[in-house]
Write a protein that holds these residues in place. Structure first.
Motif, short mmCIF file in Angstrom:
data_model
loop_
_atom_site.label_atom_id
_atom_site.label_comp_id
_atom_site.label_asym_id
_atom_site.label_seq_id
_atom_site.Cartn_x
_atom_site.Cartn_y
_atom_site.Cartn_z
N THR A 73 55.61 25.55 -29.40
CA THR A 73 54.62 24.89 -28.54
C THR A 73 53.84 25.91 -27.72
O THR A 73 54.30 27.03 -27.50
CB THR A 73 55.31 23.91 -27.56
OG1 THR A 73 56.31 24.63 -26.84
CG2 THR A 73 55.95 22.75 -28.29
N CYS A 74 52.67 25.49 -27.28
CA CYS A 74 51.81 26.35 -26.47
C CYS A 74 52.50 26.65 -25.14
O CYS A 74 53.06 25.77 -24.51
CB CYS A 74 50.48 25.64 -26.22
SG CYS A 74 49.47 26.41 -24.95
N ARG A 75 52.43 27.90 -24.70
CA ARG A 75 53.15 28.26 -23.48
C ARG A 75 52.48 27.66 -22.25
O ARG A 75 53.08 27.49 -21.21
CB ARG A 75 53.23 29.78 -23.35
CG ARG A 75 52.03 30.40 -22.70
CD ARG A 75 52.08 31.86 -22.57
NE ARG A 75 50.70 32.29 -22.73
CZ ARG A 75 50.17 33.33 -22.15
NH1 ARG A 75 50.91 34.12 -21.44
NH2 ARG A 75 48.91 33.62 -22.31
N SER A 76 51.20 27.31 -22.39
CA SER A 76 50.50 26.82 -21.23
C SER A 76 50.46 25.29 -21.18
O SER A 76 50.78 24.69 -20.17
CB SER A 76 49.12 27.46 -21.19
OG SER A 76 48.22 26.65 -20.55
N CYS A 77 50.09 24.62 -22.30
CA CYS A 77 49.96 23.16 -22.23
C CYS A 77 51.04 22.43 -23.03
O CYS A 77 51.07 21.20 -23.07
CB CYS A 77 48.57 22.71 -22.68
SG CYS A 77 48.32 22.80 -24.46
N CYS A 78 51.96 23.18 -23.67
CA CYS A 78 53.10 22.60 -24.41
C CYS A 78 52.70 21.81 -25.64
O CYS A 78 53.53 21.11 -26.21
CB CYS A 78 53.97 21.73 -23.51
SG CYS A 78 54.68 22.63 -22.16
N VAL A 100 47.47 30.95 -31.30
CA VAL A 100 46.34 30.36 -30.59
C VAL A 100 46.53 28.85 -30.49
O VAL A 100 46.86 28.19 -31.47
CB VAL A 100 45.00 30.67 -31.31
CG1 VAL A 100 43.83 30.12 -30.51
CG2 VAL A 100 44.86 32.16 -31.53
N CYS A 101 46.32 28.31 -29.31
CA CYS A 101 46.46 26.87 -29.09
C CYS A 101 45.11 26.19 -29.35
O CYS A 101 44.09 26.58 -28.78
CB CYS A 101 46.92 26.60 -27.67
SG CYS A 101 46.95 24.84 -27.27
N SER A 102 45.13 25.17 -30.19
CA SER A 102 43.89 24.46 -30.51
C SER A 102 43.48 23.50 -29.40
O SER A 102 42.36 23.02 -29.36
CB SER A 102 44.04 23.64 -31.79
OG SER A 102 44.69 24.38 -32.77
N VAL A 103 44.40 23.18 -28.50
CA VAL A 103 44.08 22.23 -27.43
C VAL A 103 43.48 22.95 -26.22
O VAL A 103 42.40 22.59 -25.76
CB VAL A 103 45.34 21.43 -27.01
CG1 VAL A 103 45.03 20.52 -25.83
CG2 VAL A 103 45.86 20.63 -28.19
N CYS A 104 44.16 23.98 -25.72
CA CYS A 104 43.67 24.61 -24.49
C CYS A 104 43.10 26.01 -24.72
O CYS A 104 42.56 26.62 -23.81
CB CYS A 104 44.77 24.65 -23.43
SG CYS A 104 46.04 25.88 -23.72
N GLY A 105 43.24 26.51 -25.95
CA GLY A 105 42.65 27.81 -26.24
C GLY A 105 43.50 29.00 -25.83
O GLY A 105 43.13 30.16 -26.02
N CYS A 106 44.66 28.73 -25.25
CA CYS A 106 45.55 29.79 -24.77
C CYS A 106 46.01 30.68 -25.94
O CYS A 106 46.34 30.18 -27.02
CB CYS A 106 46.73 29.13 -24.08
SG CYS A 106 48.09 30.22 -23.76
N ILE A 107 45.99 31.98 -25.72
CA ILE A 107 46.42 32.91 -26.76
C ILE A 107 47.72 33.58 -26.33
O ILE A 107 47.84 34.04 -25.19
CB ILE A 107 45.33 33.98 -27.02
CG1 ILE A 107 44.04 33.29 -27.49
CG2 ILE A 107 45.80 35.01 -28.05
CD1 ILE A 107 42.86 34.22 -27.60
ZN ZN Z 1 47.67 24.90 -25.07
#
Ligand code: ZN
Length: 302
Positions: A217-222, A234-241
């Motif tokens: 899961t994305c470290r920022s938005c899960c 790369v997260c497709s939801v929040c763009g966090c790398i």
């Molecule tokens: Zn995210």
């Protein structure tokens, strides 16, 4: 800088992970939501204690202590010359009323009286201090930190600090004369040593590896919508790398938290992360960060 920091409890981290990976039953969903709200309130409270003069005060956050086989918890314990302050933090939202020594929500459901809670933890704290022949005066307070909180028919002369009084309370506290001595530091060290890690009981729902949703899961938005490349995620939801090694290690930590006895193998992590394309990549990272053990044809990592 607090003498003892506040960190998210394993129970909260577990709930957060489970909430993302399964549908929590409604009772557990409520417990989880209260845990998040409680923690959020404590973090808000910490913004006030962080401004206290470190030469005058020692702050110990989130103490779980035990005396005569009875556990009790103190959200923050402030040590100062002459008086020490056990603090109970509440993040109640909205309207409540007080009637015959009880707290009620506006729909008439009774809720645990925080004044009883601090009375109990104050008494137990006194026992702990008596055992080590440490004498001081204790002044307990309940702090309501949510600005939307209102208590109707509020009792006077009770140790309650309302959201509108927080700033003034801490300004006055900070203005007190206080010199910290060796005894104060010794007490703080003693309490940190006595602090029990891990909750004595758990309120998590039943779950198995099989019934949990898999995926890194994305470290920022899960979110589970992450794409893994050679070195980055790369997260497709929040763009966090995120760095791929960090992502894999975070997933392994989550797995270990949910299943403390599970054997970490390359195949297991591959299946758990889902988005990492090569097992080789996983093996390389596990090898760097853990010790490898062989059992039969399997290698597992600790
Ligand atoms: Zn995210």
């Amino acid at each position: 800088m607090a003498f003892k920091d506040r960190t998210e409890s394993d129970e909260l981290k577990n709930f957060r992970s489970l909430d993302n990976r399964m549908i929590l039953p409604s009772k557990e969903k409520q417990i989880y939501s209260n845990l998040e709200k409680g923690y959020e309130g404590e973090v808000k409270f910490d913004q006030f204690t962080e401004r206290l003069n470190p030469n005058k005060f020692l702050i110990l956050n989130d103490l779980l202590l035990e005396t005569n086989s009875t556990s009790f918890q103190i959200d923050s314990f402030i040590i100062s010359q002459g008086t020490h302050f056990p603090c109970e933090v509440k993040n109640f939202e909205g309207d409540y009323y007080y009637k015959s020594d009880q707290f009620f929500a506006m729909n008439d459901t009774e809720i645990q009286n925080p004044l009883d809670q601090i009375k109990r933890s104050g008494t137990l704290m006194r026992q702990v201090l008596q055992k080590i022949k440490y004498s001081t005066s204790l002044k307990s307070n309940v702090f309501f930190v949510n600005p939307t909180f209102t208590l109707y028919q509020a009792p006077l002369e009770q140790p309650i600090i309302y959201p509108t009084q927080l700033t003034k309370f801490f300004e006055e506290l900070n203005a007190r004369t206080s010199t910290l001595s060796d005894d104060h530091y010794k007490l703080a060290e003693f309490l940190v040593k006595e602090h029990k890690t891990g909750s004595p009981y758990t309120r998590l729902p039943a779950y198995t590896y099989e019934n949990l949703k898999k995926g890194l899961t994305c470290r920022s938005c899960c979110s589970f919508f992450v794409k893994a490349g050679e070195t980055k995620i790369v997260c497709s939801v929040c763009g966090c790398i995120d760095n791929i090694a960090d992502g894999i290690l975070r997933s392994v930590r989550e797995l270990k938290l949910l299943f403390p006895n599970i054997k970490i193998t390359t195949n297991l992590v591959f299946e758990w992360c889902k988005v990492i394309e090569s097992k080789k990549q996983i093996r390389r990272i596990l090898k760097i960060h853990f010790n490898a053990y062989r059992r039969g044809k399997y290698t597992y990592y600790e």
